[in-house]
Design a protein around this motif. Structure first.
Motif, PDB file in Angstrom:
ATOM      1  N   PHE A  60       0.670  -1.294  -0.125  1.00  0.00           N
ATOM      2  CA  PHE A  60       0.117   0.036   0.322  1.00  0.00           C
ATOM      3  C   PHE A  60       0.745   1.329  -0.215  1.00  0.00           C
ATOM      4  O   PHE A  60       1.905   1.324   0.632  1.00  0.00           O
ATOM      5  CB  PHE A  60      -0.993   0.191   1.073  1.00  0.00           C
ATOM      6  CG  PHE A  60      -0.427   0.152   2.765  1.00  0.00           C
ATOM      7  CD1 PHE A  60       0.184   0.574   3.350  1.00  0.00           C
ATOM      8  CD2 PHE A  60       0.243  -1.324   3.049  1.00  0.00           C
ATOM      9  CE1 PHE A  60       0.981   0.803   4.579  1.00  0.00           C
ATOM     10  CE2 PHE A  60       0.908  -1.248   4.438  1.00  0.00           C
ATOM     11  CZ  PHE A  60       0.412  -0.037   5.397  1.00  0.00           C
ATOM     12  N   SER A  61       0.469   1.947  -0.304  1.00  0.00           N
ATOM     13  CA  SER A  61       1.183   3.581  -0.060  1.00  0.00           C
ATOM     14  C   SER A  61       0.140   4.582  -0.972  1.00  0.00           C
ATOM     15  O   SER A  61      -1.325   4.586  -1.050  1.00  0.00           O
ATOM     16  CB  SER A  61       2.427   3.624  -1.985  1.00  0.00           C
ATOM     17  OG  SER A  61       1.409   3.924  -2.808  1.00  0.00           O
ATOM     18  N   THR A  62       0.151   5.678  -0.118  1.00  0.00           N
ATOM     19  CA  THR A  62      -0.104   7.222  -0.489  1.00  0.00           C
ATOM     20  C   THR A  62       0.499   8.026  -1.825  1.00  0.00           C
ATOM     21  O   THR A  62       1.448   7.883  -1.316  1.00  0.00           O
ATOM     22  CB  THR A  62      -0.436   8.162   0.894  1.00  0.00           C
ATOM     23  OG1 THR A  62      -0.767   7.299   1.805  1.00  0.00           O
ATOM     24  CG2 THR A  62      -1.214   8.998   0.762  1.00  0.00           C
TER      25      THR A  62
ATOM     26  N   ARG B 142      -5.108   6.758  -1.194  1.00  0.00           N
ATOM     27  CA  ARG B 142      -4.988   5.771  -1.361  1.00  0.00           C
ATOM     28  C   ARG B 142      -4.394   4.001  -1.820  1.00  0.00           C
ATOM     29  O   ARG B 142      -5.577   3.828  -2.861  1.00  0.00           O
ATOM     30  CB  ARG B 142      -5.218   5.076   0.059  1.00  0.00           C
ATOM     31  CG  ARG B 142      -4.606   3.522   0.549  1.00  0.00           C
ATOM     32  CD  ARG B 142      -3.649   3.322   0.659  1.00  0.00           C
ATOM     33  NE  ARG B 142      -2.736   4.807   2.441  1.00  0.00           N
ATOM     34  CZ  ARG B 142      -1.988   4.359   3.250  1.00  0.00           C
ATOM     35  NH1 ARG B 142      -0.790   3.581   3.176  1.00  0.00           N
ATOM     36  NH2 ARG B 142      -2.553   5.101   3.839  1.00  0.00           N
ATOM     37  N   GLN B 143      -3.619   3.988  -2.697  1.00  0.00           N
ATOM     38  CA  GLN B 143      -3.020   2.112  -3.775  1.00  0.00           C
ATOM     39  C   GLN B 143      -3.329   1.066  -2.330  1.00  0.00           C
ATOM     40  O   GLN B 143      -2.516   1.392  -2.079  1.00  0.00           O
ATOM     41  CB  GLN B 143      -2.394   2.321  -5.027  1.00  0.00           C
ATOM     42  CG  GLN B 143      -3.171   3.910  -5.809  1.00  0.00           C
ATOM     43  CD  GLN B 143      -1.941   3.275  -6.747  1.00  0.00           C
ATOM     44  OE1 GLN B 143      -0.845   2.931  -6.907  1.00  0.00           O
ATOM     45  NE2 GLN B 143      -2.882   3.875  -7.766  1.00  0.00           N
ATOM     46  N   ALA B 144      -3.496  -0.217  -2.797  1.00  0.00           N
ATOM     47  CA  ALA B 144      -3.536  -0.874  -2.117  1.00  0.00           C
ATOM     48  C   ALA B 144      -3.653  -2.459  -2.331  1.00  0.00           C
ATOM     49  O   ALA B 144      -5.135  -2.035  -3.327  1.00  0.00           O
ATOM     50  CB  ALA B 144      -4.787  -1.297  -0.094  1.00  0.00           C
TER      51      ALA B 144
END
Length: 174
Positions: free
Chosen positions: A33-35, A45-47
């Protein structure tokens, strides 16, 4: 509220608190995950996945006694730090991977969030049902995780002058 602090276990090996001494456990999230920021600065947010990492630190009378554990394989860690789930409902689903030797316990949030009140909890399967408390705005149930982890094993130390053994263990959920 009935709460019994369980001993730490690693692959069923019990590390009793009275001998191991002070144990501190921490949890932290790991994952894919990262912002990310858009052109105007808005965060998204990608998770893909999330797991837990945990760190244990202990100091006491004896070393942990874990030299025979095969750290190249996953191990099962019976945690000593409880995790909690909060809900407005007194019926809360618990994770299946939790300790069976340390029963969940529960609190109700009362007086507009200013107080916590112990409330009985019964568990059937993975569902915790808490006694309803008049005026409660939320309920918390606490449980002790049973994590399957990978670790390199503990880093051990010994203070010969004070006769105190210590160790640290870092692990990540598989």
């Amino acid at each position: 509220m009935s709460r019994k602090q369980p001993d730490l276990t690693i692959n069923g090996l019990v590390l009793p608190a009275h001998a191991v001494g002070k144990i501190v456990q921490e949890y932290s999230p790991i994952g894919g995950f990262s912002t990310m920021r858009l052109g105007a600065g808005t965060a998204i947010r990608q998770a893909r996945w999330r797991k837990l990492a945990t760190t244990l630190s202990a100091s006491g009378l004896i070393p942990p006694g874990t030299a025979a554990i095969n750290w190249d394989l996953p191990v099962v860690l019976g945690c000593v730090e409880p995790r909690s789930i909060q809900s407005v409902s007194p019926v809360i689903t618990l994770p299946a991977a939790r300790r069976s030797d340390a029963a969940p316990y529960a609190l109700a949030v009362v007086d507009d969030g200013r107080k916590l009140r112990a409330t009985p909890v019964s568990v059937a399967g993975d569902v915790a049902t808490l006694d309803v408390i008049a005026g409660a705005s939320a309920y918390l149930v606490y449980y002790y995780p049973l994590l399957t982890v990978l670790s390199d094993g503990p880093t051990e130390r010994f203070d010969a002058q004070e006769c105190i053994s210590g160790w640290d263990l870092q692990a990540e959920e598989v």
